[in-house]
Structure formats: C-alpha cells, structure tokens
Enzyme design. Structure first.
Site, PDB file in Angstrom:
ATOM      1  N   HIS A 126     125.692 -70.931  32.845  1.00  0.00           N
ATOM      2  CA  HIS A 126     126.316 -71.503  34.039  1.00  0.00           C
ATOM      3  C   HIS A 126     127.302 -72.580  33.580  1.00  0.00           C
ATOM      4  O   HIS A 126     127.121 -73.198  32.531  1.00  0.00           O
ATOM      5  CB  HIS A 126     125.215 -72.115  34.911  1.00  0.00           C
ATOM      6  CG  HIS A 126     125.643 -72.541  36.268  1.00  0.00           C
ATOM      7  ND1 HIS A 126     126.318 -73.726  36.500  1.00  0.00           N
ATOM      8  CD2 HIS A 126     125.466 -71.968  37.491  1.00  0.00           C
ATOM      9  CE1 HIS A 126     126.535 -73.849  37.797  1.00  0.00           C
ATOM     10  NE2 HIS A 126     126.034 -72.799  38.422  1.00  0.00           N
ATOM     11  N   ASP A 203     117.779 -74.521  30.253  1.00  0.00           N
ATOM     12  CA  ASP A 203     118.161 -74.594  31.667  1.00  0.00           C
ATOM     13  C   ASP A 203     117.226 -73.666  32.443  1.00  0.00           C
ATOM     14  O   ASP A 203     117.347 -72.448  32.382  1.00  0.00           O
ATOM     15  CB  ASP A 203     119.622 -74.161  31.811  1.00  0.00           C
ATOM     16  CG  ASP A 203     120.070 -74.010  33.257  1.00  0.00           C
ATOM     17  OD1 ASP A 203     119.238 -74.143  34.174  1.00  0.00           O
ATOM     18  OD2 ASP A 203     121.267 -73.727  33.471  1.00  0.00           O
ATOM     19  N   GLN A 206     116.946 -71.067  37.223  1.00  0.00           N
ATOM     20  CA  GLN A 206     116.604 -69.767  37.805  1.00  0.00           C
ATOM     21  C   GLN A 206     115.192 -69.321  37.453  1.00  0.00           C
ATOM     22  O   GLN A 206     114.670 -68.404  38.070  1.00  0.00           O
ATOM     23  CB  GLN A 206     117.603 -68.701  37.342  1.00  0.00           C
ATOM     24  CG  GLN A 206     118.978 -68.842  37.920  1.00  0.00           C
ATOM     25  CD  GLN A 206     119.006 -68.733  39.434  1.00  0.00           C
ATOM     26  OE1 GLN A 206     118.240 -67.989  40.029  1.00  0.00           O
ATOM     27  NE2 GLN A 206     119.878 -69.482  40.067  1.00  0.00           N
ATOM     28  N   LYS A 229     115.969 -74.478  44.381  1.00  0.00           N
ATOM     29  CA  LYS A 229     115.773 -73.069  44.051  1.00  0.00           C
ATOM     30  C   LYS A 229     114.283 -72.730  43.971  1.00  0.00           C
ATOM     31  O   LYS A 229     113.911 -71.631  43.569  1.00  0.00           O
ATOM     32  CB  LYS A 229     116.456 -72.742  42.719  1.00  0.00           C
ATOM     33  CG  LYS A 229     117.973 -72.943  42.735  1.00  0.00           C
ATOM     34  CD  LYS A 229     118.580 -72.652  41.374  1.00  0.00           C
ATOM     35  CE  LYS A 229     120.042 -73.066  41.303  1.00  0.00           C
ATOM     36  NZ  LYS A 229     120.928 -72.206  42.087  1.00  0.00           N
ATOM     37  N   CYS A 367     129.720 -69.143  39.020  1.00  0.00           N
ATOM     38  CA  CYS A 367     129.856 -70.252  38.054  1.00  0.00           C
ATOM     39  C   CYS A 367     129.553 -69.792  36.633  1.00  0.00           C
ATOM     40  O   CYS A 367     128.986 -70.537  35.826  1.00  0.00           O
ATOM     41  CB  CYS A 367     128.956 -71.429  38.438  1.00  0.00           C
ATOM     42  SG  CYS A 367     129.480 -72.270  39.945  1.00  0.00           S
TER      43      CYS A 367
END
Length: 409
Positions: A126, A203, A206, A229, A367
């Site tokens: 991202h 990261d 998700q 999220k 993104c």
C-alpha cells in the site's frame, strides 16, 4: 475437531447499516477491505462514553476522568491479549496503520537507518508502506529496494533472499495484500531478515480481522493495524513494538502526556507506551475499540476465517464464467479479497452500474499503483467479504456484473 459454523443471520442482525435500501435495492456491501461495518455494540459503546463519562484521561482525579482512563487502558490491555504482546508497554495506540508506519519511519528510521543502508519493501505494498520510506531515503540517504511479485500475486522469495544483505536494516512488508488478498509468508520473511540482522515491520491492516496474530511467536519487531477494518471505529490503530526497540527510539511528537517533566532547559520524556502518545488521543473511539475486539473474539477467528474463505471460493467460482473476466491475484493463500478486470469494460463504469443495483464494491488502484503497473492495468474491481456477507449476496454480484457487461460491451 470440526469448527462449528456461524449463524450468519444472527450476525447480520447486529449490524444496523446492512438493513437498508440503496437506490431502491437491498444493500450488498462488498467494500470491507476499505472499511468494515460496525456492530450495534460498538456504536453503543461510543454513545455510552459520550453520554456517561466523557472526560480527558490520565491527568484528572475526578470520577469521570478516572472512569475514562480505566476504559482507555482496558482497550490497551485487550490489544496486548489480542496480539499476545509481552506487556502493555509494547502497545502504542495510534490513529491507524499509516500513523504507525510513519511513527516507525520517523523514529527508528531516522535514528538507525543511515546513508547507504537498505530498506526492503515489496511490489504489493500500500502507498502507506512506500511513501514514508521514500521520504526517509530522501532525508537520510538510505536506499529502497523492492521484492518482486510473480504473475499469481505471490512474492518472489528467491529474489527476496538475493536482496537481503548486511546493508539491510529493515524489511517492511504487508501481511495480507489489500489489492490481491495474498497472504505473505511473514514467518519465513522475519526469520530470514533477522538472519542478516535486519528488523521487520509487518503491515497488518488487512490481516488483523482475518488471521490469528501472535507477535511473540512470529518474533516480529513491529506490527501495525487499524481498527476500522476490524469492525471498530475509525481513527484508531495499534503499533506493536518490542520493548527494547521502543525504548531505544526517540519520541515522535512533542506535547502533553509524553513528558515527565518540562523546563525551558530540558524535557524528560515519559515511559512506554506514553512516550509516543502526545496530546489528547481519540478517547471515545479507543474505548469503543475494545468492544470490536470482544465482538471478533466472541465469534472466533477460526470461524470467521472459515466463513470468509467459503465466500471467497464461492465468489471466485461464480465469477470465473463471465466472458472476458480475469482475476488479478491467484495466490494459494488469500484473505477474502477478489479483484478482477473485464476485457472491454472499465472498472469505474462497472462500479457505477453495480451501485445502481445497491451493490458496493471498490474500484481503482487501491493505493497500490506500482502493483497495478506490475500487472499492466490501471485498476481493478475489488469485492471484499466480511463475516456478515452471504452467498446470496454473491449471486446478486454475479447477476449485476453480467447485466453491466451486456450494457457496456
């Protein structure tokens, strides 16, 4: 032992927003990779804070301040358990994944990554995990290197090993791709990065609502995520960091709460985790975030994952037969993200027609512009599934796509 299936109808009843019509049609919400919807208990937790004990935290001694502080810190403790961190001092409350990555870049990065040192990221990152490192390279003279992605959307691990060297100071990679759904082999990545003395940031934006995360078992140095999220409020995130690393890093922002004592001659900084939490935080949303964690745990990560995987498989099979449709991202291990392009149909036009039928999907580059360039496309249509979605909704998606294709071709 067989995992007991979820009662999806009962789950859906907990989400008020799902029970409405959009453009005269029942809402189908397939934009969960951008943000998930919120159960009523999370919404109620926000209301209860503002109507019952709204106050600033940590410094007040009156009843409302003490109650607010206790609720705020209870969320930190819940995150410690959720991630299996060694202690609450390793849980920094941020405004989201992007904020957490920037914190590491501006503290660990500026202090420990210098001229000629190397940072490895991947093609599927991202923008939030690209731009902060580019900014650091411009200031400190370090070098950014990129792990390639193969045609299926998986990392080229042989290339990764070849990129690693004694100049590698940090590897910063996504746990699960927001654009492809690919679940990366982060255990292997962490082990190999540590072998050359590099630190690792993952990261988890998700991954956090889909996968079980144990930061101690992973031996990861930094892990970042966002609550919006994870069925929680916007404006709340977590940076997990190993205690010794966080102690070695300078503060990110100056102001209230991150200090012990201030004089015009010198300031003494606060202990972890408060050293990185300057100013009044997003108290209400942090308090409500604990309810989102409780919601996830009440359903069970294993049951959520099983349901979402079944939806992904069903949707992949259902859409494959549509003329000209190509799935972008066919990795063996994926979270519930299905991205696709259709020959002769622009993804934005498709989304407009789907929206007219009450179906919300995401289109564009997500993104991840360098990733789109890797696949020689400008963007995709992305349907992403959460625990409250159903196969009946996927049937509507297929019908909607078929109708749109007939109109647009």
């Amino acid at each position: 032992m067989t995992t007991q299936k979820l009662d999806i109808d009962a789950v859906r009843q907990q989400f008020p927003i799902l029970h409405q019509q959009v453009n005269g049609k029942p809402l189908v919400y397939f934009d969960n990779a951008a943000t998930t919807q919120k159960p009523k208990e999370v919404i109620d937790a926000l209301s209860q804070y503002y109507t019952g004990y709204n106050a600033n935290i940590h410094r007040g001694i009156h009843t409302l301040a003490e109650k607010a502080t206790s609720a705020f810190e209870a969320t930190r403790s819940a995150f410690r358990t959720f991630l299996n961190a060694a202690g609450t001092e390793e849980i920094i409350l941020t405004y989201g994944t992007t904020d957490g990555i920037n914190l590491v870049a501006q503290t660990f990065g500026r202090s420990f990554i210098g001229k000629g040192d190397e940072i490895l990221i991947s093609t599927m990152e991202h923008h939030s995990n690209i731009v902060p490192w580019q900014m650091l390279c411009e200031v400190n003279g370090c070098v950014l290197k990129v792990i390639p992605v193969d045609e299926s959307g998986e990392l080229d691990m042989a290339a990764f090993e070849n990129l690693l060297s004694d100049r590698t100071r940090l590897v910063s990679v996504v746990h699960a791709s927001n654009a492809l759904g690919t679940i990366n082999p982060i255990t292997e990545i962490i082990r190999k990065a540590h072998h050359v003395g590099a630190k690792v940031l993952v990261d988890g934006a998700q991954a956090a609502s889909h996968l079980t995360i144990d930061v101690q078992a992973l031996d990861v140095d930094f892990y970042v995520l966002s609550l919006h999220k994870m069925y929680g409020p916007t404006g709340v995130g977590v940076l997990y960091g190993k205690k010794d690393l966080l102690n070695s890093m300078p503060p990110y922002r100056g102001g209230g709460e991150m200090i012990k004592e201030v004089t015009f001659a010198k300031t003494t900084y606060n202990d972890l985790p408060y050293k990185f939490e300057a100013g009044t935080p997003n108290i209400a949303d942090v308090v409500a975030a604990r309810t989102a964690i409780t919601f996830i745990e009440s359903l069970g990560k294993d049951r959520i994952a099983a349901h979402e995987l079944s939806l992904l498989q069903y949707a992949t099979d259902a859409l494959q037969g549509i003329d000209g449709l190509r799935v972008i991202g066919t990795a063996k291990n994926k979270v519930s993200v299905l991205s696709f392009v259709i020959k002769g149909v622009h993804h934005q036009d498709l989304a407009v027609i789907l929206d007219q039928q009450g179906i919300a999907v995401r289109t564009g580059h997500h993104c991840t512009q360098p990733l789109m360039q890797r696949f020689d496309i400008t963007g995709t249509t992305r349907a992403s599934f959460a625990v409250y979605n159903t196969t009946a909704e996927i049937d509507r998606l297929r019908e909607g796509v078929e109708r749109a294709v007939k109109m647009l071709k």
